[in-house]
Design a protein around this motif. Structure first.
Motif, PDB file in Angstrom:
ATOM      1  N   GLU A 154     -44.207 -54.348 -52.907  1.00 21.76           N
ATOM      2  CA  GLU A 154     -43.973 -53.968 -51.506  1.00 21.76           C
ATOM      3  C   GLU A 154     -42.788 -54.736 -50.939  1.00 21.76           C
ATOM      4  OE1 GLU A 154     -47.027 -55.470 -52.331  1.00 21.76           O
ATOM      5  OE2 GLU A 154     -47.999 -53.585 -52.859  1.00 21.76           O
ATOM      6  N   ALA A 155     -42.717 -56.027 -51.252  1.00 23.59           N
ATOM      7  CA  ALA A 155     -41.610 -56.845 -50.743  1.00 23.59           C
ATOM      8  C   ALA A 155     -40.286 -56.384 -51.342  1.00 23.59           C
ATOM      9  CB  ALA A 155     -41.860 -58.315 -51.065  1.00 23.59           C
ATOM     10  N   THR A 156     -40.295 -56.028 -52.603  1.00 26.46           N
ATOM     11  CA  THR A 156     -39.070 -55.550 -53.253  1.00 26.46           C
ATOM     12  C   THR A 156     -38.621 -54.238 -52.636  1.00 26.46           C
ATOM     13  OG1 THR A 156     -39.805 -56.586 -55.295  1.00 26.46           O
ATOM     14  CG2 THR A 156     -38.052 -54.979 -55.472  1.00 26.46           C
ATOM     15  N   ALA A 157     -39.563 -53.341 -52.364  1.00 26.18           N
ATOM     16  CA  ALA A 157     -39.216 -52.044 -51.771  1.00 26.18           C
ATOM     17  C   ALA A 157     -38.665 -52.224 -50.359  1.00 26.18           C
ATOM     18  CB  ALA A 157     -40.432 -51.134 -51.756  1.00 26.18           C
ATOM     19  N   ASP A 158     -39.295 -53.124 -49.583  1.00 22.90           N
ATOM     20  CA  ASP A 158     -38.807 -53.376 -48.222  1.00 22.90           C
ATOM     21  C   ASP A 158     -37.412 -53.988 -48.251  1.00 22.90           C
ATOM     22  OD1 ASP A 158     -41.055 -52.348 -47.043  1.00 22.90           O
ATOM     23  OD2 ASP A 158     -42.031 -54.300 -46.746  1.00 22.90           O
ATOM     24  N   GLU A 177     -35.176 -53.630 -50.567  1.00 23.69           N
ATOM     25  CA  GLU A 177     -34.215 -52.599 -50.985  1.00 23.69           C
ATOM     26  C   GLU A 177     -33.929 -51.633 -49.840  1.00 23.69           C
ATOM     27  OE1 GLU A 177     -33.745 -49.272 -54.518  1.00 23.69           O
ATOM     28  OE2 GLU A 177     -35.093 -50.974 -54.814  1.00 23.69           O
ATOM     29  N   LYS A 178     -34.957 -51.288 -49.062  1.00 22.02           N
ATOM     30  CA  LYS A 178     -34.753 -50.401 -47.905  1.00 22.02           C
ATOM     31  C   LYS A 178     -33.817 -51.060 -46.889  1.00 22.02           C
ATOM     32  CE  LYS A 178     -38.994 -47.684 -47.740  1.00 22.02           C
ATOM     33  NZ  LYS A 178     -40.217 -47.419 -46.964  1.00 22.02           N
ATOM     34  N   ASN A 179     -34.062 -52.353 -46.633  1.00 18.32           N
ATOM     35  CA  ASN A 179     -33.213 -53.073 -45.683  1.00 18.32           C
ATOM     36  C   ASN A 179     -31.779 -53.150 -46.193  1.00 18.32           C
ATOM     37  OD1 ASN A 179     -35.368 -53.509 -43.978  1.00 18.32           O
ATOM     38  ND2 ASN A 179     -35.819 -55.540 -44.791  1.00 18.32           N
ATOM     39  N   LEU A 233     -30.270 -51.035 -48.252  1.00 17.99           N
ATOM     40  CA  LEU A 233     -29.647 -49.712 -48.167  1.00 17.99           C
ATOM     41  C   LEU A 233     -29.292 -49.363 -46.729  1.00 17.99           C
ATOM     42  CD1 LEU A 233     -31.814 -47.697 -50.721  1.00 17.99           C
ATOM     43  CD2 LEU A 233     -29.449 -48.452 -50.994  1.00 17.99           C
ATOM     44  N   ALA A 234     -30.157 -49.733 -45.788  1.00 24.20           N
ATOM     45  CA  ALA A 234     -29.867 -49.466 -44.378  1.00 24.20           C
ATOM     46  C   ALA A 234     -28.641 -50.255 -43.924  1.00 24.20           C
ATOM     47  CB  ALA A 234     -31.076 -49.822 -43.519  1.00 24.20           C
ATOM     48  N   LEU A 235     -28.560 -51.516 -44.341  1.00 22.07           N
ATOM     49  CA  LEU A 235     -27.403 -52.334 -43.975  1.00 22.07           C
ATOM     50  C   LEU A 235     -26.129 -51.787 -44.606  1.00 22.07           C
ATOM     51  CD1 LEU A 235     -26.362 -54.862 -42.552  1.00 22.07           C
ATOM     52  CD2 LEU A 235     -26.901 -56.151 -44.624  1.00 22.07           C
ATOM     53  N   GLU A 236     -26.221 -51.356 -45.860  1.00 26.84           N
ATOM     54  CA  GLU A 236     -25.050 -50.795 -46.535  1.00 26.84           C
ATOM     55  C   GLU A 236     -24.584 -49.516 -45.847  1.00 26.84           C
ATOM     56  OE1 GLU A 236     -23.874 -49.128 -50.970  1.00 26.84           O
ATOM     57  OE2 GLU A 236     -25.605 -50.433 -50.741  1.00 26.84           O
ATOM     58  N   LYS A 237     -25.516 -48.681 -45.429  1.00 31.24           N
ATOM     59  CA  LYS A 237     -25.165 -47.434 -44.735  1.00 31.24           C
ATOM     60  C   LYS A 237     -24.498 -47.735 -43.395  1.00 31.24           C
ATOM     61  CE  LYS A 237     -27.063 -42.942 -43.633  1.00 31.24           C
ATOM     62  NZ  LYS A 237     -28.240 -42.071 -43.680  1.00 31.24           N
ATOM     63  N   LYS A 238     -25.027 -48.747 -42.682  1.00 33.20           N
ATOM     64  CA  LYS A 238     -24.445 -49.135 -41.401  1.00 33.20           C
ATOM     65  C   LYS A 238     -23.016 -49.645 -41.601  1.00 33.20           C
ATOM     66  CE  LYS A 238     -25.089 -52.286 -37.548  1.00 33.20           C
ATOM     67  NZ  LYS A 238     -25.855 -53.401 -37.012  1.00 33.20           N
ATOM     68  N   ARG A 239     -22.823 -50.500 -42.605  1.00 32.94           N
ATOM     69  CA  ARG A 239     -21.485 -51.043 -42.868  1.00 32.94           C
ATOM     70  C   ARG A 239     -20.522 -49.950 -43.288  1.00 32.94           C
ATOM     71  NH1 ARG A 239     -23.049 -56.578 -46.111  1.00 32.94           N
ATOM     72  NH2 ARG A 239     -23.649 -57.771 -44.286  1.00 32.94           N
ATOM     73  N   GLU A 240     -21.004 -48.976 -44.051  1.00 33.33           N
ATOM     74  CA  GLU A 240     -20.129 -47.873 -44.459  1.00 33.33           C
ATOM     75  C   GLU A 240     -19.674 -47.076 -43.237  1.00 33.33           C
ATOM     76  OE1 GLU A 240     -20.188 -43.887 -47.292  1.00 33.33           O
ATOM     77  OE2 GLU A 240     -21.809 -45.355 -47.443  1.00 33.33           O
ATOM     78  N   GLY A 241     -20.586 -46.865 -42.297  1.00 40.24           N
ATOM     79  CA  GLY A 241     -20.218 -46.177 -41.064  1.00 40.24           C
ATOM     80  C   GLY A 241     -19.174 -46.941 -40.277  1.00 40.24           C
ATOM     81  N   MET A 242     -19.323 -48.273 -40.238  1.00 39.95           N
ATOM     82  CA  MET A 242     -18.343 -49.093 -39.524  1.00 39.95           C
ATOM     83  C   MET A 242     -16.973 -49.019 -40.200  1.00 39.95           C
ATOM     84  SD  MET A 242     -19.789 -50.213 -36.865  1.00 39.95           S
ATOM     85  CE  MET A 242     -18.540 -51.350 -36.343  1.00 39.95           C
ATOM     86  N   VAL A 243     -16.939 -48.941 -41.523  1.00 38.60           N
ATOM     87  CA  VAL A 243     -15.664 -48.821 -42.241  1.00 38.60           C
ATOM     88  C   VAL A 243     -14.962 -47.538 -41.822  1.00 38.60           C
ATOM     89  CG1 VAL A 243     -14.638 -48.444 -44.516  1.00 38.60           C
ATOM     90  CG2 VAL A 243     -16.327 -50.242 -44.195  1.00 38.60           C
TER      91      VAL A 243
END
Length: 53
Positions: free
Chosen positions: A7-11, A13-15, A17-27
């Motif tokens: 569960e901790a690993t999945a959470d 990884e979700k965090n 991926l969410a951070l990576e998506k946010k940073r990609e949007g900022m780029v």
């Protein structure tokens, strides 16, 4: 030492991926502002050259 469960690993990884998506949007926003700025500078320079005496 305790190991993280699935569960901790999945959470984590979700965090991640969410951070990576946010940073990609900022780029994309930074790229858009950069390209817009280049065009503004180019138009000002074209105007200055065509109206120089």
């Amino acid at each position: 030492m305790t190991e993280a469960g699935p569960e901790a690993t999945a959470d984590g990884e979700k965090n991640h991926l969410a951070l990576e998506k946010k940073r990609e949007g900022m780029v994309w926003y930074y790229l858009a502002y950069f390209l817009f700025g280049i065009h503004v500078v180019a138009f000002v320079m074209i105007y200055a050259v065509t109206h120089a005496k």
